[in-house]
Write a protein that holds these residues in place. Sequence first.
Motif, PDB file in Angstrom:
ATOM      1  N   PRO A  53       0.825  -1.198   0.000  1.00  0.00           N
ATOM      2  CA  PRO A  53       0.000   0.000   0.000  1.00  0.00           C
ATOM      3  C   PRO A  53       0.868   1.259   0.000  1.00  0.00           C
ATOM      4  N   GLU A 224       4.703  -4.286   3.624  1.00  0.00           N
ATOM      5  CA  GLU A 224       3.793  -3.481   4.407  1.00  0.00           C
ATOM      6  C   GLU A 224       4.519  -2.928   5.618  1.00  0.00           C
ATOM      7  N   SER A 225       4.216  -1.680   5.961  1.00  0.00           N
ATOM      8  CA  SER A 225       4.824  -1.023   7.121  1.00  0.00           C
ATOM      9  C   SER A 225       6.337  -1.202   7.152  1.00  0.00           C
ATOM     10  N   THR A 323      -1.321 -10.167   3.852  1.00  0.00           N
ATOM     11  CA  THR A 323      -1.300  -9.076   4.825  1.00  0.00           C
ATOM     12  C   THR A 323      -2.219  -9.391   5.995  1.00  0.00           C
TER      13      THR A 323
ATOM     14  N   ALA B 352      -3.926   7.810   2.747  1.00  0.00           N
ATOM     15  CA  ALA B 352      -3.628   6.953   1.606  1.00  0.00           C
ATOM     16  C   ALA B 352      -3.282   5.526   2.002  1.00  0.00           C
ATOM     17  N   THR B 353      -3.437   5.189   3.265  1.00  0.00           N
ATOM     18  CA  THR B 353      -3.014   3.856   3.665  1.00  0.00           C
ATOM     19  C   THR B 353      -3.967   2.767   3.192  1.00  0.00           C
ATOM     20  N   ALA B 354      -5.111   3.157   2.653  1.00  0.00           N
ATOM     21  CA  ALA B 354      -6.018   2.151   2.108  1.00  0.00           C
ATOM     22  C   ALA B 354      -5.357   1.500   0.899  1.00  0.00           C
ATOM     23  N   VAL B 355      -5.453   0.214   0.803  1.00  0.00           N
ATOM     24  CA  VAL B 355      -4.821  -0.514  -0.280  1.00  0.00           C
ATOM     25  C   VAL B 355      -5.727  -0.468  -1.501  1.00  0.00           C
ATOM     26  N   THR B 356      -5.143  -0.186  -2.630  1.00  0.00           N
ATOM     27  CA  THR B 356      -5.932  -0.155  -3.850  1.00  0.00           C
ATOM     28  C   THR B 356      -5.947  -1.543  -4.462  1.00  0.00           C
ATOM     29  N   MET B 372      -1.567  -0.885  10.033  1.00  0.00           N
ATOM     30  CA  MET B 372      -0.824  -0.030   9.108  1.00  0.00           C
ATOM     31  C   MET B 372      -0.757   1.380   9.653  1.00  0.00           C
ATOM     32  N   LEU B 376       2.475   3.652  10.661  1.00  0.00           N
ATOM     33  CA  LEU B 376       2.863   4.797   9.863  1.00  0.00           C
ATOM     34  C   LEU B 376       2.677   6.123  10.576  1.00  0.00           C
TER      35      LEU B 376
END
Lengths: 328, 390
Positions: A53, A224-225, A323, B352-356, B372, B376
């Motif tokens: 992401p 991720e992260s 994930t 924007a951390t939502a995954v597309t 997440m 972040l």
Amino acid sequence: MTDTLESLAPPPPPMDGPAIEVRGLVKRYGRLTAVNELSMTIPRGGIFGLIGPNGAGKTTTMLSIATLLPYDAGEVRVLGHDPRSDPYAVRRTIGWMPDFFGVYEGLTCAEYLDFFAASYHLARAERAAQVAGLLELVNLSGKRDVDVSGLSRGMQQRLSLARALVHDPEVLILDEPASGLDPRARIELREILLELGSQGHTILVSSHILAELEELCDRVAIMESGRVLAQGTPDEIRGQFLTAGQVTIRVLGDADERERVVAIAAGTGAAATIRADGRIVVELTGGDAEAAALLARLVREGVRVHDFREERGGLEHLFMTVTKGIVG
Amino acid sequence: MRAWLSDNPVMRRELLERWRGRRGFVILTAYLAAVTLLVMGMAWIISSWIHNQAEFSGDGFVAAAGPTMGRGIFENLLALVLFFVLFFTPAYAASQVSGERERRTLSLLQVTLVRPSQIVAGKLLASVAWLLVLIVAAAPIAATGFFMGGVNVSDFVTGLALIVIVAISVAAVALGLSSITRKTTTSIVLTYIFVLSLLIGPLFGALVEAAFRDFEFDNDQRPIALYAEPYYGLADAVGADRFDVFNGDFPSLMLPFAVLLPEPRVALFDEAPAVGREIVVDDFGGVAQDLPGFFPEAPEPEVSRPPVWEITAAIHLLLGALGFLLATRNIQPGRGPRWRMSRAERAELTAATAVTVGPPPLEVAQAALPPMDAGLVEPPPPPPPQQEAP
């Protein structure tokens, strides 16, 4: 076209070993740890996808590899060169395409590429041929004398790719190359990348859009992260994370017939449900052998199966599973 | 060296960008028009001054009209050219590095094989090339002094040379300031502040210094701060006369600086062999005169001019070198304005951390999100500083 592509083929690798090796990479921005003990190995040749992401640390990782960002800890090797101690050796071997297009107003496409070719110390005589070949490769020959600021997004991305290739690098680092492109431009870009990959370039490509990478990559790393959660070929990762599968079955006949399928599936030990649209979804735990046995059984029982599909899911499904498996 | 000068792709691109199209033509035309108008205005003012003086001094004064006019135009014009240089440089040079950051082309350049010093040299040369055009374009007008009289070639050459040195120095400092700022507007403001303090600072510095010394200076001694003042150096370089007004010459813009110039040191009786010469001391100092007819082998009088513009040039070259080093250091990857996330960028990242991944099942997306976010937006507390430093 073939001449052009051949001229772009990278020189034979100077040594064995992976194209890019990252061990324990750490990068902090103030209190924020963008990349946290990241390790990955990108073998030589082929296309390697970095999926995650926004904010997962893809760009930070790529910048660290491309000598553009001093990292806090860890080791990076690009074809055996250390970006910290020998940045120019790394820069000579990599072509970097960022997720933005840097415009110099007032330069034409040809001048833009010529400038970067000169910045890679290409001799004047070589540059003209190189620029012409690259414009041909990315289908911009017709825009040779057009101001770069007047290009469409898709053309800018292709010009940006040509810029990354201007010194015939062996390794390509492409950060979200397809972001903001329309479907047509995306397909064109994919074709170019596949072409380059088949010539022996090592391509590291990142994206947060999984469908984009699915048709492109030989190997992927899921991030991720700031960490790599899984890496390998999509099949390897599937094998690692997807022990369970799903089969969707469609049969001729009425609701009773569908109930019969559920009963048969139950007989083999699999749980089946009937969807509102008439499809029957069977949860399998035994992998391919179980699916084959189920199909054989159905046919033997006289069920008229006209669609039997394994819903393995692409990278997208895989990504969600991976994930979820780690952080969920 | 060749990679810095002729074969520098950065310089070539800057020049191409700068001179393509009508921009260069328009700016140069406007500049020359302004210079011409100012010179014509000056000629008018000086000629009315000459007429005015002639009324007092009689017609004999008109004989000196040419040199007076030539000197007046020459000194005033060079003063204006220096002003234009100081005025134009920030506008162009100060955007050179920050502009690359803003256009996001700097990293594209950093990833090539061009060395940081080459980038800075290319940008400096491109900036200076532009200033050189301004200086050289005004030179023929300044050279009118040659046929009107009152100006000699060495005044002309040293005057222009000092202006070129100041131009290089200011451009280099502008590049340095540009390399430490994130925004071009900031670097332009900083550079103008620098130019302004270059003009005014030395005067205040000189006053402070004079106060500390109880205003006691030898004839050939002046406050050190004054030497950093470009106009002070220029007044010396063009040989501006401190006694213009009293001689009936037209007072130029440089007069305030010219009167501050140290007095020439004249070898007096106790310093030089007095054999065969006589020192005539007039109101303004001493002038050694040979006694005609006697002792023809007697040495020339030693009137030594204390160095001024040379010191000004050295100070500016030093400033320029510092600017160059600053820019070279900060143009390297990971240097320059701290790559820190602003609040807006941080907020954007959170959003924007939502995954597309197409339309994922809602509960899955939600399940994936909080960790997440935790990683972040609210990172774990950083380790103590002593652990961070290896």
